[in-house]
Motif scaffolding. Structure first.
Motif, PDB file in Angstrom:
ATOM      1  N   THR A  59       0.828  -1.205   0.000  1.00 13.46           N
ATOM      2  CA  THR A  59       0.000   0.000   0.000  1.00 13.46           C
ATOM      3  C   THR A  59       0.864   1.258   0.000  1.00 13.46           C
ATOM      4  O   THR A  59       0.545   2.224  -0.673  1.00 13.46           O
ATOM      5  CB  THR A  59      -0.926   0.014   1.220  1.00 13.46           C
ATOM      6  OG1 THR A  59      -0.159  -0.347   2.356  1.00 13.46           O
ATOM      7  CG2 THR A  59      -2.072  -0.947   1.039  1.00 13.46           C
ATOM      8  N   GLU A  60       1.954   1.235   0.768  1.00 14.73           N
ATOM      9  CA  GLU A  60       2.774   2.443   0.855  1.00 14.73           C
ATOM     10  C   GLU A  60       3.363   2.779  -0.498  1.00 14.73           C
ATOM     11  O   GLU A  60       3.399   3.925  -0.905  1.00 14.73           O
ATOM     12  CB  GLU A  60       3.899   2.234   1.868  1.00 14.73           C
ATOM     13  CG  GLU A  60       3.378   2.166   3.294  1.00 14.73           C
ATOM     14  CD  GLU A  60       4.498   2.178   4.300  1.00 14.73           C
ATOM     15  OE1 GLU A  60       5.642   2.457   3.909  1.00 14.73           O
ATOM     16  OE2 GLU A  60       4.224   1.910   5.471  1.00 14.73           O
ATOM     17  N   ARG A 117      -7.667  10.247   3.035  1.00 17.97           N
ATOM     18  CA  ARG A 117      -7.174   8.889   3.270  1.00 17.97           C
ATOM     19  C   ARG A 117      -5.656   8.868   3.142  1.00 17.97           C
ATOM     20  O   ARG A 117      -4.949   8.289   3.964  1.00 17.97           O
ATOM     21  CB  ARG A 117      -7.812   7.931   2.257  1.00 17.97           C
ATOM     22  CG  ARG A 117      -7.643   6.482   2.650  1.00 17.97           C
ATOM     23  CD  ARG A 117      -8.291   5.573   1.614  1.00 17.97           C
ATOM     24  NE  ARG A 117      -9.727   5.870   1.445  1.00 17.97           N
ATOM     25  CZ  ARG A 117     -10.394   5.643   0.319  1.00 17.97           C
ATOM     26  NH1 ARG A 117      -9.784   5.154  -0.718  1.00 17.97           N
ATOM     27  NH2 ARG A 117     -11.683   5.921   0.242  1.00 17.97           N
ATOM     28  N   LYS A 118      -5.155   9.552   2.091  1.00 18.19           N
ATOM     29  CA  LYS A 118      -3.711   9.579   1.869  1.00 18.19           C
ATOM     30  C   LYS A 118      -3.015  10.248   3.060  1.00 18.19           C
ATOM     31  O   LYS A 118      -1.991   9.783   3.548  1.00 18.19           O
ATOM     32  CB  LYS A 118      -3.414  10.347   0.575  1.00 18.19           C
ATOM     33  CG  LYS A 118      -2.050  10.038  -0.007  1.00 18.19           C
ATOM     34  CD  LYS A 118      -1.946  10.529  -1.434  1.00 18.19           C
ATOM     35  CE  LYS A 118      -1.783  12.035  -1.484  1.00 18.19           C
ATOM     36  NZ  LYS A 118      -1.647  12.523  -2.865  1.00 18.19           N
ATOM     37  N   ILE A 121      -2.868   7.908   5.983  1.00 19.00           N
ATOM     38  CA  ILE A 121      -1.827   6.884   5.824  1.00 19.00           C
ATOM     39  C   ILE A 121      -0.469   7.477   6.148  1.00 19.00           C
ATOM     40  O   ILE A 121       0.339   6.890   6.861  1.00 19.00           O
ATOM     41  CB  ILE A 121      -1.860   6.325   4.382  1.00 19.00           C
ATOM     42  CG1 ILE A 121      -3.136   5.493   4.195  1.00 19.00           C
ATOM     43  CG2 ILE A 121      -0.639   5.468   4.109  1.00 19.00           C
ATOM     44  CD1 ILE A 121      -3.348   5.057   2.766  1.00 19.00           C
ATOM     45  N   GLU A 124      -0.140   8.063   9.838  1.00 18.94           N
ATOM     46  CA  GLU A 124       0.063   6.798  10.530  1.00 18.94           C
ATOM     47  C   GLU A 124       1.508   6.340  10.397  1.00 18.94           C
ATOM     48  O   GLU A 124       2.124   5.896  11.360  1.00 18.94           O
ATOM     49  CB  GLU A 124      -0.878   5.765   9.911  1.00 18.94           C
ATOM     50  CG  GLU A 124      -1.161   4.589  10.804  1.00 18.94           C
ATOM     51  CD  GLU A 124      -2.163   3.664  10.138  1.00 18.94           C
ATOM     52  OE1 GLU A 124      -1.742   2.588   9.698  1.00 18.94           O
ATOM     53  OE2 GLU A 124      -3.346   4.038  10.027  1.00 18.94           O
ATOM     54  N   ARG A 125       2.044   6.501   9.153  1.00 13.14           N
ATOM     55  CA  ARG A 125       3.417   6.079   8.913  1.00 13.14           C
ATOM     56  C   ARG A 125       4.373   6.901   9.776  1.00 13.14           C
ATOM     57  O   ARG A 125       5.310   6.399  10.370  1.00 13.14           O
ATOM     58  CB  ARG A 125       3.742   6.274   7.427  1.00 13.14           C
ATOM     59  CG  ARG A 125       4.830   5.354   6.936  1.00 13.14           C
ATOM     60  CD  ARG A 125       5.203   5.697   5.523  1.00 13.14           C
ATOM     61  NE  ARG A 125       4.033   5.729   4.637  1.00 13.14           N
ATOM     62  CZ  ARG A 125       4.050   6.270   3.419  1.00 13.14           C
ATOM     63  NH1 ARG A 125       5.135   6.830   2.964  1.00 13.14           N
ATOM     64  NH2 ARG A 125       2.975   6.261   2.673  1.00 13.14           N
TER      65      ARG A 125
END
Ligand code: ZN
Ligand code: ZN
Length: 159
Positions: A59-60, A117-118, A121, A124-125
């Motif tokens: 996903t990343e 959403r991006k 992510i 979160e990373r």
């Protein structure tokens, strides 16, 4: 695949691994006993394949890759009243009217579901990275404390 075991009277018997733990009468001497677990046999009793590590999800990588320009990217942007509208990327920045509630508003990429959403992510990373840094610091501190304690003990017993 069978394995061998002995009853309490030393009769040599054979059984299936799934019979282990069952209470049976020995067919040779009729003594009642419990079939032991197969020992020493290759661990065939649980057929679960061992997974060494979880496969890293791509996903990343997908998030950072540019979207092919051939097909127009669709964004989902909610109107001020929360109606989610499907919008082609080239409509960004334009004033549109929501077909559901007739509210006029500007299409902004930062309002789109995809953008949020991006961003989630990425956040979160980042948080995961910060968490790892804290974890490393905790280990360094623990090691320093232990070294300090050892030093104190040595100097206390020496002097
Ligand atoms: Zn027996
Ligand atoms: Zn609306």
């Amino acid at each position: 695949m069978t394995f061998q075991f002995r009853c309490p009277n030393s009769c040599l018997l054979e059984g299936e691994p799934e019979q282990a733990g069952q209470t049976i009468n020995c067919p040779m001497c009729n003594v009642l006993f419990r079939i032991p677990e197969p020992v020493g046999a290759p661990a065939a009793q649980d057929a679960q394949p061992t997974q060494p590590a979880q496969p890293t999800q791509p996903t990343e990588q997908a998030a950072s890759q540019p979207v092919p320009e051939a097909e127009p990217r669709l964004l989902h942007i909610p109107c001020p009243n929360g109606h989610e509208l499907e919008t082609p990327e080239e409509m960004l920045g334009q004033e549109v009217m929501c077909p559901h509630c007739n509210t006029q508003f500007q299409l902004r990429e930062s309002d789109s579901v995809e953008y949020k959403r991006k961003r989630d992510i990425e956040r979160e990373r980042r948080e995961r990275k910060v968490g790892n840094a804290w974890f490393n610091w905790a280990i360094v501190c623990a090691v320093l404390v232990i070294i300090g304690l050892i030093f104190l003990i040595i100097s206390a017993s020496g002097g």
